[in-house]
Motif scaffolding. Structure first.
Motif, short mmCIF file in Angstrom:
data_model
loop_
_atom_site.label_atom_id
_atom_site.label_comp_id
_atom_site.label_asym_id
_atom_site.label_seq_id
_atom_site.Cartn_x
_atom_site.Cartn_y
_atom_site.Cartn_z
N ARG A 154 0.84 -1.19 0.00
CA ARG A 154 0.00 0.00 0.00
C ARG A 154 0.88 1.24 0.00
NH1 ARG A 154 -3.76 -2.24 4.68
NH2 ARG A 154 -5.10 -3.55 3.42
N ASN A 155 0.70 2.09 -1.00
CA ASN A 155 1.39 3.37 -1.07
C ASN A 155 0.42 4.44 -0.59
OD1 ASN A 155 3.74 2.27 -2.17
ND2 ASN A 155 2.90 2.37 -4.22
N VAL A 156 0.79 5.16 0.46
CA VAL A 156 -0.07 6.20 1.02
C VAL A 156 0.54 7.55 0.73
CG1 VAL A 156 -1.13 7.10 3.12
CG2 VAL A 156 -0.80 4.65 2.86
N ARG A 157 -0.26 8.44 0.11
CA ARG A 157 0.17 9.81 -0.17
C ARG A 157 -0.87 10.76 0.41
NH1 ARG A 157 2.83 10.87 -5.84
NH2 ARG A 157 3.23 12.73 -4.65
N TYR A 158 -0.42 11.90 0.88
CA TYR A 158 -1.31 12.92 1.41
C TYR A 158 -1.31 14.09 0.44
CZ TYR A 158 -1.34 10.12 5.58
OH TYR A 158 -1.50 9.08 6.45
N ARG A 159 -2.48 14.42 -0.07
CA ARG A 159 -2.63 15.43 -1.11
C ARG A 159 -3.05 16.78 -0.55
NH1 ARG A 159 -0.22 14.20 -5.82
NH2 ARG A 159 -0.59 12.07 -6.39
N GLU A 160 -3.97 17.46 -1.22
CA GLU A 160 -4.32 18.84 -0.89
C GLU A 160 -4.93 18.99 0.50
OE1 GLU A 160 -7.81 17.07 -3.00
OE2 GLU A 160 -5.72 17.22 -3.54
N CYS A 161 -4.69 20.15 1.08
CA CYS A 161 -5.20 20.47 2.41
C CYS A 161 -6.69 20.80 2.31
CB CYS A 161 -4.44 21.66 2.99
SG CYS A 161 -4.92 22.05 4.69
N GLN A 162 -7.47 20.24 3.22
CA GLN A 162 -8.91 20.46 3.22
C GLN A 162 -9.38 21.18 4.48
OE1 GLN A 162 -10.29 16.43 2.66
NE2 GLN A 162 -10.08 16.59 0.45
N LYS A 163 -8.46 21.82 5.20
CA LYS A 163 -8.83 22.53 6.42
C LYS A 163 -9.63 23.78 6.06
CE LYS A 163 -7.11 24.62 10.62
NZ LYS A 163 -5.94 24.94 11.43
N ASN A 164 -10.77 23.95 6.71
CA ASN A 164 -11.63 25.11 6.49
C ASN A 164 -11.17 26.23 7.44
OD1 ASN A 164 -13.63 26.93 6.00
ND2 ASN A 164 -15.30 25.65 6.73
N HIS A 165 -10.52 27.24 6.89
CA HIS A 165 -9.98 28.32 7.70
C HIS A 165 -11.03 29.35 8.09
CE1 HIS A 165 -5.78 27.08 7.41
NE2 HIS A 165 -6.07 26.70 6.18
N ALA A 166 -12.21 29.30 7.49
CA ALA A 166 -13.26 30.28 7.78
C ALA A 166 -14.45 29.65 8.52
CB ALA A 166 -13.74 30.91 6.49
N ALA A 167 -14.23 28.52 9.16
CA ALA A 167 -15.33 27.82 9.84
C ALA A 167 -15.86 28.61 11.02
CB ALA A 167 -14.88 26.44 10.30
N ASN A 168 -15.00 29.37 11.70
CA ASN A 168 -15.45 30.12 12.88
C ASN A 168 -16.37 31.28 12.53
OD1 ASN A 168 -13.45 31.61 11.71
ND2 ASN A 168 -12.41 32.13 13.60
N ILE A 169 -16.39 31.74 11.28
CA ILE A 169 -17.31 32.81 10.88
C ILE A 169 -18.43 32.28 9.98
CG2 ILE A 169 -15.61 34.64 11.14
CD1 ILE A 169 -15.24 34.59 8.08
N GLY A 170 -18.52 30.97 9.85
CA GLY A 170 -19.60 30.36 9.08
C GLY A 170 -19.35 30.27 7.59
N GLY A 171 -18.14 30.48 7.16
CA GLY A 171 -17.82 30.42 5.73
C GLY A 171 -17.01 29.19 5.39
N TYR A 172 -16.48 29.18 4.17
CA TYR A 172 -15.64 28.08 3.72
C TYR A 172 -14.49 28.66 2.91
CZ TYR A 172 -14.09 23.75 1.60
OH TYR A 172 -13.33 22.68 1.21
N ALA A 173 -13.27 28.42 3.35
CA ALA A 173 -12.08 28.89 2.64
C ALA A 173 -10.92 27.94 2.95
CB ALA A 173 -11.71 30.30 3.08
N VAL A 174 -10.28 27.46 1.90
CA VAL A 174 -9.09 26.61 2.07
C VAL A 174 -7.87 27.41 1.65
CG1 VAL A 174 -10.29 24.41 1.81
CG2 VAL A 174 -9.46 25.58 -0.21
N ASP A 175 -6.68 26.99 2.09
CA ASP A 175 -5.47 27.78 1.85
C ASP A 175 -4.79 27.50 0.52
OD1 ASP A 175 -4.42 25.31 2.37
OD2 ASP A 175 -3.33 25.90 4.16
#
Length: 81
Positions: free
Chosen positions: A23-44
């Motif tokens: 099994r080859n495991v790779r970690y791709r794009e970041c999916q952290k929502n940086h605007a969750a505390n204001i009710g929005g959606y924004a990734v870096d």
């Protein structure tokens, strides 16, 4: 970051054959929502996880590009038999 995991499976039959799974495991794009505390959606925009430290250290779990933990990055598993 690319990680390899080798799993050997043997059957309970009388033959001596066994299957090897890689099994080859790779970690791709970041999916952290940086605007969750204001009710929005924004990734870096971080496209791929790059470890900020060596394997076995705490820096191995932190991305050098965006500073997020490895769990925020999409996990991609490739299985070879």
């Amino acid at each position: 970051m690319k990680k390899r995991q080798v799993v050997l499976k043997s059957g309970r039959s009388s033959s001596t054959t066994s299957a090897s799974v890689i099994r080859n495991v790779r970690y791709r794009e970041c999916q952290k929502n940086h605007a969750a505390n204001i009710g929005g959606y924004a990734v870096d925009g971080c496209r791929e996880f790059m470890a900020s430290g060596g394997e076995g250290t705490t820096g191995a779990l932190t991305c050098a590009a965006c500073g997020c933990h490895r769990n925020f990055h999409r996990r991609e598993v490739e299985t070879e038999v």
